[in-house]
Every structure is written in structure tokens, then in C-alpha cells.
Design an enzyme around this catalytic site. Structure first.
Site, PDB file in Angstrom:
ATOM      1  N   PHE A 165       0.844  -1.183   0.000  1.00 58.26           N
ATOM      2  CA  PHE A 165       0.000   0.000   0.000  1.00 58.26           C
ATOM      3  C   PHE A 165       0.886   1.242   0.000  1.00 58.26           C
ATOM      4  O   PHE A 165       1.776   1.374   0.847  1.00 58.26           O
ATOM      5  CB  PHE A 165      -0.916   0.024   1.222  1.00 58.26           C
ATOM      6  CG  PHE A 165      -1.838   1.206   1.251  1.00 58.26           C
ATOM      7  CD1 PHE A 165      -3.063   1.160   0.613  1.00 58.26           C
ATOM      8  CD2 PHE A 165      -1.472   2.383   1.887  1.00 58.26           C
ATOM      9  CE1 PHE A 165      -3.914   2.248   0.616  1.00 58.26           C
ATOM     10  CE2 PHE A 165      -2.319   3.482   1.904  1.00 58.26           C
ATOM     11  CZ  PHE A 165      -3.535   3.416   1.263  1.00 58.26           C
ATOM     12  N   ILE A 166       0.686   2.124  -0.952  1.00 59.70           N
ATOM     13  CA  ILE A 166       1.461   3.357  -1.055  1.00 59.70           C
ATOM     14  C   ILE A 166       0.533   4.535  -0.835  1.00 59.70           C
ATOM     15  O   ILE A 166      -0.491   4.667  -1.512  1.00 59.70           O
ATOM     16  CB  ILE A 166       2.145   3.472  -2.439  1.00 59.70           C
ATOM     17  CG1 ILE A 166       3.102   2.301  -2.663  1.00 59.70           C
ATOM     18  CG2 ILE A 166       2.890   4.808  -2.558  1.00 59.70           C
ATOM     19  CD1 ILE A 166       3.737   2.288  -4.055  1.00 59.70           C
ATOM     20  N   ASP A 196       1.070   0.762 -20.508  1.00 63.80           N
ATOM     21  CA  ASP A 196      -0.227   1.455 -20.515  1.00 63.80           C
ATOM     22  C   ASP A 196      -0.097   2.728 -19.690  1.00 63.80           C
ATOM     23  O   ASP A 196      -0.864   2.972 -18.763  1.00 63.80           O
ATOM     24  CB  ASP A 196      -1.307   0.544 -19.936  1.00 63.80           C
ATOM     25  CG  ASP A 196      -2.724   1.068 -20.191  1.00 63.80           C
ATOM     26  OD1 ASP A 196      -2.864   1.990 -21.023  1.00 63.80           O
ATOM     27  OD2 ASP A 196      -3.666   0.565 -19.561  1.00 63.80           O
TER      28      ASP A 196
END
Length: 328
Positions: A128-129, A232
């Protein structure tokens, strides 16, 4: 302000679609353990080193997967689940994230675990950032992206370990030694076939194939190495952490010509500072400007196939411009 990790897969969030990827197997700690009633919780409380889950918070923003934040006494984890798609979808994402993470260049969420849900579907657990409010460090983004391209090369040629997806469209990554052939067949050719099958569009197919078979002149005097690409890279997949360092998310990774990374530039907001910093690490090659639209064409075709006729004219315009340039 803290913004939580939310990932999209194109300029417009796409609908769910089966992911055509091979089984994930890189002998890293992403291998699935025995099934349990709640394999996500089981992993967090064992290999995740947590003894207590303090909170579980849903995170909105995507329409392909469900995103959740798990807060624990060992830190927070970011979890994506999909109740209708098998594990292979997240296998491909984990492989891409892990490949980028191991370059030690630009920051990406570290993938920890991929698995199947007992009631059907799959999940991926990753770092988790916490994101900061700033999105303006274009120089750092360009430099670190170039460092990733420079650091990660493939001896197998152009392609990737698995097929994956671009948005919800299958992306074929069968290895080839010839970049021009790879791009013509696995990128332009595949999208053109989809357009013909989906819309019965013989014009864009025939003209696009004519272009795909005559790409050689665009690559004269160009050194092409198989660099690891995010694949992407648009604004929804780019953010910054609390230290202002760039973070890239939700990849469609493969090894390709580094310039192909700019194919979503029309939807990424790359500016002069970005390109200046990038080319200081990876020098600009002859006639880059002539190839830029070619790489954009792949993504315009994909958006045509995903979202409809609004993108057809942009794709057709690029094809016709190149056909005129080559007098075809």
C-alpha cells in the site's frame, strides 16, 4: 491530502473482460497457498507478519476490480479482487509489477501474493502506497522511467513471459526477435483484426494492414533494444508518493522498443520537462517524431475496440497519413 491507490487501465475505465494470460510461475513469494475460507486474511496474518487486522476499507475508482485497504499492526496492504475472473489475470499483473520493482528505478507497488478465492474469482495483495497531492514532477518521472528502460532488457527478444491485457483487451506477448514484425503482428495486426470482427470494418483493417506490412522505413538507423515497458502509461496510472516521487501502477508490461512507452502520450500529459529528462538518460534516436504517431495508433485502435467509433477517426487519420508518407 492522502490519495489511496486506485488503478485504471485506459483513458476511460473499461468493462470487465476475460484475461488471456498463462499461469503465474516465477518461483517468487507470490505462489498460492492452500485454499482457506479467507485466503487474504490468512496471508496477512501469517506471511504478512500481522497479528491484528485493525480495519478494512473499500476503495472506489475502478470498474474491473474491487479494491480494498487492509490496515494492520504490520502496516497497510492494498488488495484487489475480482469475483468473476480467474487467477491468471492477476498473475500477469504481478509479473509486470515484480519485473518493474526489481529494476530499483521508478517506484511501483511491490506485489506480495496472488491467489484464487474459494467462492470463485481471484485476488492480488500488494504494497500500500500513500499518495501525495502533487502530480507535477515531470522531470523525475521522465528520468526514472528512462532508468527503468535502461536497466531492464531481455535476451529473449520482444514480448513477455505471459500474455496479458491492455485495458480489457487481450495483449499477445509471444516472443519475437524482430521488433518491427512483433509490433506489426501482435500490436497493430491484432487490434485491426478485432476491429474487423467487432465492427465489420474492412476499410480500417485493409488500410491498417497495408501500413503494418510497410513499417520498415520508419526504423532506418534506429537501435532497437527490448526494454521493459509499463505498456499502458496514461495519467490514471501515474501518481506521486508523499515524498513527491513518481509511482506507476496497473501495468500491461512487455519488452519492446522504448519509444512505444509514449503511445499513450495523448492521454498522459507528458510535457517538455518529461522528455528532456528522459532523453538525458535514453538519448533520442533519429526521426523519433515520425514514429510517435505509430505508437499512438496502437492505443487509438484499442480504444476504438473498447469504447466505440469515437476513436476511429483518430486511428484512421494516422493510418492515412503514413500511407501518404510511404506513397502506398
Amino acid at each position: 491530502m492522502v490519495v489511496v491507490a486506485i488503478s485504471f487501465s485506459s483513458c476511460i475505465p473499461s468493462l470487465s473482460c476475460p484475461r488471456l494470460v498463462q499461469p503465474f510461475n516465477n518461483n517468487k513469494p507470490l505462489i498460492v497457498a492452500a485454499m482457506s475460507d479467507d485466503p487474504i486474511r490468512e496471508w496477512i496474518l501469517s506471511e504478512g507478519k500481522a497479528t491484528q487486522i485493525k480495519g478494512i476499507s473499500p476503495i472506489g475508482g475502478g470498474c474491473i476490480n474491487h479494491a480494498t485497504r487492509y490496515d494492520t499492526d504490520a502496516g497497510s496492504f492494498f488488495v484487489k479482487t475480482n469475483r468473476s475472473i480467474g487467477q491468471s489475470m492477476f498473475d500477469g499483473e504481478a509479473l509486470g509489477l515484480n519485473a518493474m520493482y526489481e529494476t530499483g528505478s521508478i517506484r511501483v507497488p511491490k506485489p506480495y501474493k496472488v491467489g484464487s478465492l474459494p467462492t470463485g474469482g481471484s485476488y492480488i495483495i500488494m504494497e500500500f502506497i500513500e499518495f501525495g497531492a502533487s502530480r507535477c514532477n515531470q522531470s523525475a518521472l521522465g528520468r526514472k522511467l528512462a532508468e527503468m528502460h535502461k536497466a531492464a532488457k531481455s535476451e529473449k527478444g520482444f514480448g513477455f513471459h505471459v500474455d496479458n491485457t491492455i485495458g480489457s483487451t487481450p495483449q499477445i506477448n509471444t516472443w519475437m526477435s524482430d521488433w518491427v514484425k512483433f509490433f506489426a503482428e501482435h500490436r497493430l495486426g491484432y487490434q485491426l483484426k478485432l476491429a474487423r470482427e467487432q465492427y465489420g470494418d474492412p476499410t480500417i483493417y485493409e488500410r491498417g494492414q497495408r501500413l503494418a506490412k510497410n513499417l520498415g522505413p520508419l526504423f532506418k538507423n534506429v537501435v532497437i533494444e527490448p526494454c521493459l515497458l509499463h505498456g499502458d502509461l496514461w495519467s490514471g496510472n501515474i501518481t506521486y508518493d508523499n515524498n513527491g516521487e513518481p509511482v506507476i501502477l496497473d501495468p500491461a508490461c512487455y519488452y519492446g522498443h522504448n519509444e512505444a512507452e509514449f503511445g499513450m502520450s495523448w492521454c498522459a500529459g507528458f510535457g517538455g520537462e518529461f522528455y528532456k529528462a528522459y532523453f538525458e538518460v535514453m538519448p533520442e534516436q533519429p526521426d523519433f517524431d515520425q514514429r510517435r504517431d505509430l505508437y499512438m495508433l496502437y492505443h487509438y485502435l484499442n480504444h476504438y475496440n473498447l469504447f466505440g467509433s469515437g476513436y476511429r477517426s483518430s486511428a484512421m487519420s494516422i493510418i492515412d497519413d503514413y500511407l501518404r508518407m510511404f506513397d502506398l
